[in-house]
Each structure stands twice: as structure tokens, then as C-alpha cells.
Scaffold this active site. Structure first.
Site: not given
Ligand code: IPE
Ligand code: IPE
Ligand code: MG
Length: 238
Positions: A17, A30, A34, A128, A191
Site C-alpha cells: 500500500d 498516481r 503504481h 519460491l 486494517r
Molecule cells: C489494499 O489497499 C489493496 C491492495 C493493496 C491491492 P487499499 O489501498 O485498496 O485499501 P484501503 O482502501 O486502504 O483499505
Molecule cells: C496500493 O497503493 C496499490 C493498489 C491498491 C492498487 P494505493 O493506490 O492504495 O496507495 P494509497 O493508499 O492511495 O497511498
Molecule cells: Mg491504499
């Protein structure tokens, strides 16, 4: 860090995340966050394979992530297309077997074929096992497993009182993979976000403020060191 004196968890699961926050911090779109996250993932898979870990599972895209803007979902799908090919190469160079968990049919046809190719061309690797959770949700996985159980038991006239935790596990996407020992979440949220709800029942949890694109081998070793300080109990007493 001296990994030699530490016990390696057999299975590490990660919620990667913070790509969005990393992008915001760097003043870039964004999608760039990624992309940086994918580059980190490639490096970490290699590091984890070299370390001798048996199972590594990452959450790449949740069943809830479709709710994001069309632009962001589109960028994620294109990164998936591109990085699947790169992952195959990295996997084959490092004796890594790649497996996907989640609900595949929602993806476009070329992505489905890419996933099949990725699994097929790495299936004989013996190091792995790298599992990618995409269009994955823990609740969705359990519901799909229940459907399979019901179908199987109906078709074969089996007695439902024979269903056990162990036999039910075999209907989950993770069939054959031991439960994670350590679950790492980057970017600080406390979470599970619908990740491996069944499988994480007794995993040790480790949350770091490090944003996923900044994650590296040193951060991973810190998590493993913290894991080594834990006293695992599984509900019993010593
Ligand atoms: C969880 O992250 C899903 C992935 C890392 C793929 P999110 O960013 O989607 O989750 P929330 O919204 O913080 O719970
Ligand atoms: C995790 O990064 C990747 C995916 C859920 C696809 P986020 O896109 O959730 O990054 P934040 O939480 O907005 O920083
Ligand atoms: Mg996120």
C-alpha cells in the site's frame, strides 16, 4: 542485518500500500506511483527468492479497487499487462513459480491469457512460490469456495458433516499453500482490507510507515527481525 541467525518465516504475505501517497509526495500522477510500486515488487521478488523464502504472496489489486477512477484502473491494467511479462522473466531466472489468486474472469481476455501464460511457463520452477492476488477479496474467495463445495457435494452425493477446516481450505484459491506466518502492510494503515481473511487467522502482523515504492530488502529484513521477536502461540500455552 544478520539473517543467518534468524528464523525465516515460511510464508510472508504483503499488502503493498502507499503508491498513491508516494506519487503525491513526489508531485507526480498516481499512475507513476503504481509504476514505481511495480519496480519495487520486481526487486523484492528477486530478494525474497535469493533469501530462500518458500512462499511470498502480494496483494496487487482488490475486488474493491474497481471503484477507483476509470483512468487509474486503466493505468493499473496496463501495468499488469507490461509487468506480467517482466515477472515471467525474473521468475524463470530465479526458479520462482508464479501463481494467481482472485477472480480471473473479470479481466479482459488478453490479461487472462497473460495470467495463464505466467502460471504455465513457471509451473516447473521449484524455488519460491510467488502468489499474486489480483481482483482478489477474502470474502469473495470464501463465497466462491462455498459454491464449489456445494456443487461438489451435490454432484457426488457427499455428506456435508464431513467438511472440515482442512478440507474446506482445499476449495480456496490458496489450496496447497500453507497459511502466512507473517503479514506485512506498508504505509501504516491498521486494517486487513479484505486480504486473506481465512488464511491470516494466526499470522503475525507487521505494519510499517514506509510507502511501498520505498520498500526494499532492508525494510523486509526489519520485518523478519521483528517476527523473530514474537512469541507465536496459536491459542495454546507454552
Ligand atoms: C489494499 O489497499 C489493496 C491492495 C493493496 C491491492 P487499499 O489501498 O485498496 O485499501 P484501503 O482502501 O486502504 O483499505
Ligand atoms: C496500493 O497503493 C496499490 C493498489 C491498491 C492498487 P494505493 O493506490 O492504495 O496507495 P494509497 O493508499 O492511495 O497511498
Ligand atoms: Mg491504499
Amino acid at each position: 542485518m544478520d539473517l543467518e541467525n534468524m528464523t525465516l518465516p515460511r510464508h510472508v504475505a504483503v499488502i503493498l500500500d502507499g503508491n498513491g501517497r508516494w506519487a503525491a509526495r513526489h508531485g507526480v500522477p498516481r499512475a507513476m506511483g503504481h509504476k514505481a510500486g511495480c519496480e519495487t515488487l520486481e526487486k523484492i521478488v528477486e530478494a525474497v527468492a535469493r533469501m530462500g523464502l518458500e512462499y511470498f504472496t502480494v496483494y496487487g489489486f482488490s475486488t474493491e479497487n474497481w471503484k477507483r477512477s476509470e483512468e487509474e484502473v486503466g493505468a493499473l491494467m496496463n501495468l499488469l499487462r507490461y509487468y506480467m511479462g517482466r515477472i515471467v522473466r525474473t521468475a524463470n531466472e530465479n526458479n520462482v513459480r508464479v501463481r494467481m489468486i482472485g477472480e480471473k474472469s473479470r479481466f479482459e481476455q488478453d490479461i487472462i491469457e497473460g495470467i495463464d501464460r505466467m502460471e504455465e511457463s513457471t509451473k516447473n520452477n521449484t524455488g519460491l512460490t510467488f502468489t499474486v492476488a489480483i481482483n482478489y477479496g477474502g470474502r469473495d474467495e470464501i463465497v466462491r469456495a462455498v459454491r464449489r463445495v456445494v456443487r461438489d457435494y451435490r454432484e457426488n452425493g457427499l455428506d456435508v458433516s464431513n467438511i472440515t477446516e482442512a478440507s474446506f481450505s482445499e476449495y480456496l484459491d490458496t489450496a496447497g499453500i500453507p497459511d502466512p506466518d507473517l503479514m506485512i502492510r506498508t504505509s501504516g494503515e491498521l486494517r486487513l482490507s479484505n486480504y486473506l481473511l481465512w488464511q491470516l487467522a494466526y499470522a503475525e502482523l507487521y505494519v510499517t510507515d514506509c510507502l511501498w515504492p520505498d520498500f526494499n530488502q532492508e525494510e523486509l529484513e526489519k520485518a523478519i527481525a521483528a517476527y523473530n521477536q514474537r512469541e507465536r502461540r496459536f491459542g495454546g500455552r507454552k
